[in-house]
Motif scaffolding. Structure first.
Motif, PDB file in Angstrom:
ATOM      1  N   ALA A   3      45.855  39.939  42.712  1.00 12.08           N
ATOM      2  CA  ALA A   3      46.386  39.022  41.708  1.00 12.08           C
ATOM      3  C   ALA A   3      46.378  39.701  40.346  1.00 12.08           C
ATOM      4  O   ALA A   3      45.378  40.278  39.933  1.00 12.08           O
ATOM      5  CB  ALA A   3      45.564  37.746  41.674  1.00 12.08           C
ATOM      6  N   VAL A   4      47.497  39.629  39.645  1.00 10.51           N
ATOM      7  CA  VAL A   4      47.551  40.143  38.280  1.00 10.51           C
ATOM      8  C   VAL A   4      47.441  39.011  37.270  1.00 10.51           C
ATOM      9  O   VAL A   4      47.068  39.243  36.119  1.00 10.51           O
ATOM     10  CB  VAL A   4      48.822  40.983  38.013  1.00 10.51           C
ATOM     11  N   ALA A  27      50.188  35.050  40.449  1.00 10.95           N
ATOM     12  CA  ALA A  27      51.202  36.103  40.511  1.00 10.95           C
ATOM     13  C   ALA A  27      50.506  37.372  40.978  1.00 10.95           C
ATOM     14  O   ALA A  27      49.562  37.842  40.343  1.00 10.95           O
ATOM     15  CB  ALA A  27      51.839  36.311  39.145  1.00 10.95           C
ATOM     16  N   ASN A  28      50.952  37.888  42.111  1.00 12.48           N
ATOM     17  CA  ASN A  28      50.384  39.115  42.663  1.00 12.48           C
ATOM     18  C   ASN A  28      51.181  40.323  42.199  1.00 12.48           C
ATOM     19  O   ASN A  28      52.336  40.201  41.792  1.00 12.48           O
ATOM     20  CB  ASN A  28      50.383  39.062  44.192  1.00 12.48           C
ATOM     21  N   GLU A  29      50.562  41.482  42.297  1.00 14.12           N
ATOM     22  CA  GLU A  29      51.232  42.720  41.945  1.00 14.12           C
ATOM     23  C   GLU A  29      52.542  42.814  42.720  1.00 14.12           C
ATOM     24  O   GLU A  29      52.585  42.603  43.928  1.00 14.12           O
ATOM     25  CB  GLU A  29      50.322  43.895  42.295  1.00 14.12           C
ATOM     26  N   VAL A  63      43.804  37.238  33.875  1.00 17.71           N
ATOM     27  CA  VAL A  63      44.908  38.177  33.761  1.00 17.71           C
ATOM     28  C   VAL A  63      44.332  39.577  33.942  1.00 17.71           C
ATOM     29  O   VAL A  63      43.359  39.945  33.265  1.00 17.71           O
ATOM     30  CB  VAL A  63      45.595  38.079  32.383  1.00 17.71           C
ATOM     31  N   LEU A  64      44.877  40.326  34.880  1.00 17.92           N
ATOM     32  CA  LEU A  64      44.428  41.688  35.127  1.00 17.92           C
ATOM     33  C   LEU A  64      42.917  41.763  35.327  1.00 17.92           C
ATOM     34  O   LEU A  64      42.243  42.660  34.852  1.00 17.92           O
ATOM     35  CB  LEU A  64      44.876  42.605  33.986  1.00 17.92           C
ATOM     36  N   ARG A  74      44.490  41.878  26.599  1.00 13.06           N
ATOM     37  CA  ARG A  74      45.697  41.649  25.794  1.00 13.06           C
ATOM     38  C   ARG A  74      46.459  42.936  25.519  1.00 13.06           C
ATOM     39  O   ARG A  74      47.686  42.942  25.447  1.00 13.06           O
ATOM     40  CB  ARG A  74      45.344  40.954  24.485  1.00 13.06           C
ATOM     41  N   ARG A  75      45.740  44.049  25.392  1.00 16.20           N
ATOM     42  CA  ARG A  75      46.403  45.331  25.123  1.00 16.20           C
ATOM     43  C   ARG A  75      47.233  45.804  26.303  1.00 16.20           C
ATOM     44  O   ARG A  75      48.080  46.678  26.160  1.00 16.20           O
ATOM     45  CB  ARG A  75      45.372  46.386  24.751  1.00 16.20           C
TER      46      ARG A  75
END
Length: 117
Positions: A3-4, A27-29, A63-64, A74-75
């Motif tokens: 998951a991303v 949302a997956n890669e 996220v990530l 965020r970067r």
């Protein structure tokens, strides 16, 4: 698949208005994800929570592998807002310099322009 981005049982209200009421989506890669719905359905709010521009009232946002509150996360994100507020009299190069000033090691102008012919 890893998951991303994940919103798990996310809730967000603006006063008495519920914008997100238990939204769960992953949302997956490699996925291509589209959010569809009428005005007021919560699409922009979901993206704003996912990118850290707004904070969820409850639920989990990843996220990530981390929180969108983390600078390191965020970067790694890129976001194109649906509206921008750049002054109309700025030239493209001036806007590019303004945006690239937000990054710790930005590419030079010519390398960036070469990416967007």
């Amino acid at each position: 698949m890893s998951a991303v981005a994940t919103l798990n049982d996310v809730r967000k209200s603006y006063g008495a208005t519920k914008a997100l009421d238990g939204l769960t989506v992953t949302a997956n890669e490699g996925d291509l994800l589209a959010l569809l719905g009428p005005n007021g359905a919560g699409k922009t709010t979901a993206i704003s929570v996912l990118t850290g521009f707004r904070e969820a009232d409850s639920g989990e946002v990843k996220v990530l592998g981390g929180s969108p509150d983390q600078l390191s996360v965020r970067r790694q994100m890129g976001v194109t807002p649906q509206e921008t507020a750049f002054p109309n009299n700025l030239r493209v190069r001036e806007i590019l310099r303004l945006v690239r000033a937000h990054f710790p090691a930005p590419l030079d102008d010519n390398k960036l322009f070469a990416r967007f012919p």
